[in-house]
Design an enzyme around this catalytic site. Structure first.
Site, PDB file in Angstrom:
ATOM      1  N   ASP A  93       0.863  -1.179   0.000  1.00 13.70           N
ATOM      2  CA  ASP A  93       0.000   0.000   0.000  1.00 13.70           C
ATOM      3  C   ASP A  93       0.910   1.243   0.000  1.00 13.70           C
ATOM      4  OD1 ASP A  93       0.938   0.290   2.570  1.00 13.70           O
ATOM      5  OD2 ASP A  93      -1.003   0.035   3.539  1.00 13.70           O
ATOM      6  N   ASP A 271      -7.857  -7.393   0.527  1.00 13.08           N
ATOM      7  CA  ASP A 271      -6.905  -7.618   1.617  1.00 13.08           C
ATOM      8  C   ASP A 271      -7.612  -7.212   2.906  1.00 13.08           C
ATOM      9  OD1 ASP A 271      -6.522  -4.558   1.183  1.00 13.08           O
ATOM     10  OD2 ASP A 271      -5.536  -4.985   3.084  1.00 13.08           O
ATOM     11  N   CYS A 309     -14.066 -27.602   7.036  1.00  9.11           N
ATOM     12  CA  CYS A 309     -12.770 -26.979   6.731  1.00  9.11           C
ATOM     13  C   CYS A 309     -11.725 -28.056   6.456  1.00  9.11           C
ATOM     14  CB  CYS A 309     -12.326 -26.108   7.905  1.00  9.11           C
ATOM     15  SG  CYS A 309     -10.728 -25.309   7.629  1.00  9.11           S
ATOM     16  N   CYS A 311      -8.405 -27.517   6.557  1.00  5.58           N
ATOM     17  CA  CYS A 311      -7.080 -27.097   7.031  1.00  5.58           C
ATOM     18  C   CYS A 311      -6.491 -28.104   8.016  1.00  5.58           C
ATOM     19  CB  CYS A 311      -7.135 -25.697   7.642  1.00  5.58           C
ATOM     20  SG  CYS A 311      -7.500 -25.636   9.405  1.00  5.58           S
ATOM     21  N   CYS A 314      -8.006 -28.005  11.691  1.00  5.84           N
ATOM     22  CA  CYS A 314      -9.291 -28.687  11.879  1.00  5.84           C
ATOM     23  C   CYS A 314      -9.139 -30.208  11.754  1.00  5.84           C
ATOM     24  CB  CYS A 314     -10.327 -28.158  10.894  1.00  5.84           C
ATOM     25  SG  CYS A 314     -10.836 -26.472  11.303  1.00  5.84           S
ATOM     26  N   HIS A 340      -5.874 -21.482  10.666  1.00  5.84           N
ATOM     27  CA  HIS A 340      -7.233 -21.881  10.249  1.00  5.84           C
ATOM     28  C   HIS A 340      -7.924 -20.728   9.514  1.00  5.84           C
ATOM     29  CE1 HIS A 340     -11.460 -22.924  10.285  1.00  5.84           C
ATOM     30  NE2 HIS A 340     -11.654 -21.739  10.824  1.00  5.84           N
TER      31      HIS A 340
END
Ligand SMILES: [Zn+2]
Length: 377
Positions: A93, A271, A309, A311, A314, A340
């Site tokens: 940015d 973002d 999920c 991931c 999890c 996660h």
């Protein structure tokens, strides 16, 4: 315009777009979510984990990096990619937004913004030219024009004057970026549309930016407290005011249901600090809505945070264990919840990309809101 930067729209579904950005350091699948790596780190994560959950690009903050460790120092150490060991694309940015939200004693003039560092009170200065220089020193792949982001509740005359100044700064940003020669040939510059919630001002801003010409266009000045309904009402017209053949990036957004509504309205890139910051504060995002892992109802629950999920967290840990880590203030709690959350955001983007390709984005959005516990739009 940078020839090394290309954007292809691969599929559309209503206003929603599935696309691909190609740059020397890699490709970005859109709609894309960019994890925020404020000071050269996505907090609590190894870069391998950030990549592992599916991020194609991360964001770095000009304001934070100019104050600590300093852009010139990062350049001497080989640039931000080398310094942080992230070889993939980085968007930086311009510092404008953080100067407004974090710095003390700001003084805005046509030349730029004088302010004091929030760290040690040191006097600093940012202008379009200095913001382009800092992003060049960092070695950014996608550079953002320097702009001013006023609060949406300021008087209309003030919003208009601020937008017009941001457009003059956008032109100075373009000139300063193009003077960066080698870096300018290998990176892209995005302009930022301003104008708060006003359709006429947004149209003027979009027109001014297109007259200058940018590789991509951001929608700035939203998610600053106006609420989701006002943001969506603005997104009903703002993306369509920007060129269809360039990526559109909604800055600083947002909650999972914000992302779904914005993709439905034609936004390609996002973002937000939410998945990382919330992860450190005990909040987990799931397909069934946010969970507060401090809540006592998780204390003896052997189930994963989210059964859907995919991931690693999890797959491995129970709600009971994550509740314990969070309650006890263990570092691992912040690490696991961040992993996660970042994974969940990437799974959400992948699901939206698939829904657009299959022509069922509207159905996906309605089902998502219902599962997430939000009333229909
Ligand atoms: Zn998970």
């Amino acid at each position: 315009m940078a020839e090394i930067f290309s954007f292809k729209v691969l599929a559309t579904d209503g206003k929603a777009r599935r696309g691909l950005v190609s740059m020397p350091r890699g490709e970005i699948r859109t709609p894309a979510f960019m994890p925020v790596g404020t000071g050269g780190t996505v907090k609590a994560m190894y870069m391998d984990q950030v990549r592992g959950v599916g991020a194609d690009i991360i964001l770095g903050n000009t304001y934070h990096l100019m104050l600590r460790p300093g852009a010139e120092r990062v350049a001497r150490l080989g640039g931000l990619h080398e310094f942080a060991r992230w070889p993939h694309p980085i968007l930086t940015d311009s510092g404008g937004f953080q100067v407004m939200s974090l710095a003390a004693l700001r003084k805005i003039s046509e030349e730029g913004v004088r302010f004091q560092s929030h760290i040690d009170g040191h006097a600093e200065f940012l202008s379009p030219e200095r913001a382009m220089e800092i992003q060049r020193l960092l070695g950014s792949d996608i550079v953002m024009a320097f702009d001013e982001c006023p609060r949406a509740d300021r008087p209309p005359a003030e919003i208009e004057a601020s937008m017009q100044r941001s457009m003059r700064w956008a032109e100075r940003s373009r000139t300063a970026f193009d003077a960066g020669e080698h870096h300018a040939e290998r990176s892209a510059l995005f302009g930022i549309q301003q104008g708060a919630l006003d359709e006429r001002l947004r149209a003027q801003s979009a027109e001014a930016l297109q007259a200058i010409g940018f590789d991509g266009y951001a929608i700035g000045g939203l998610a600053v407290g106006e609420g989701q309904a006002a943001m969506f009402a603005t997104l009903d017209f703002a993306p369509g005011q920007l060129p269809a053949d360039r990526p559109r990036y909604l800055m600083g957004v947002g909650k999972p249901d914000d992302l779904v509504g914005a993709v439905l309205r034609g936004v390609d890139m996002f973002d937000c600090v939410l998945p990382t910051r919330s992860g450190r504060n005990g909040q987990a995002f799931t397909w069934s809505g946010p969970l507060n892992m401090r809540n006592a109802r998780h204390a003896e629950d052997g189930a994963p945070m989210d059964a859907r999920c995919t991931c690693a967290v999890c797959a491995t840990y129970s709600r009971a264990y994550l509740h314990h880590l969070t309650k006890a203030g263990e570092m691992l709690g912040a690490v696991l919840l961040t992993e996660h959350n970042l994974s969940f955001y990437q799974q959400l983007m992948a699901a939206m990309r698939a829904a657009i390709e299959a022509g069922r984005m509207e159905r996906f959005a309605a089902d998502f809101r219902a599962d997430y516990g939000r009333p229909p739009e």
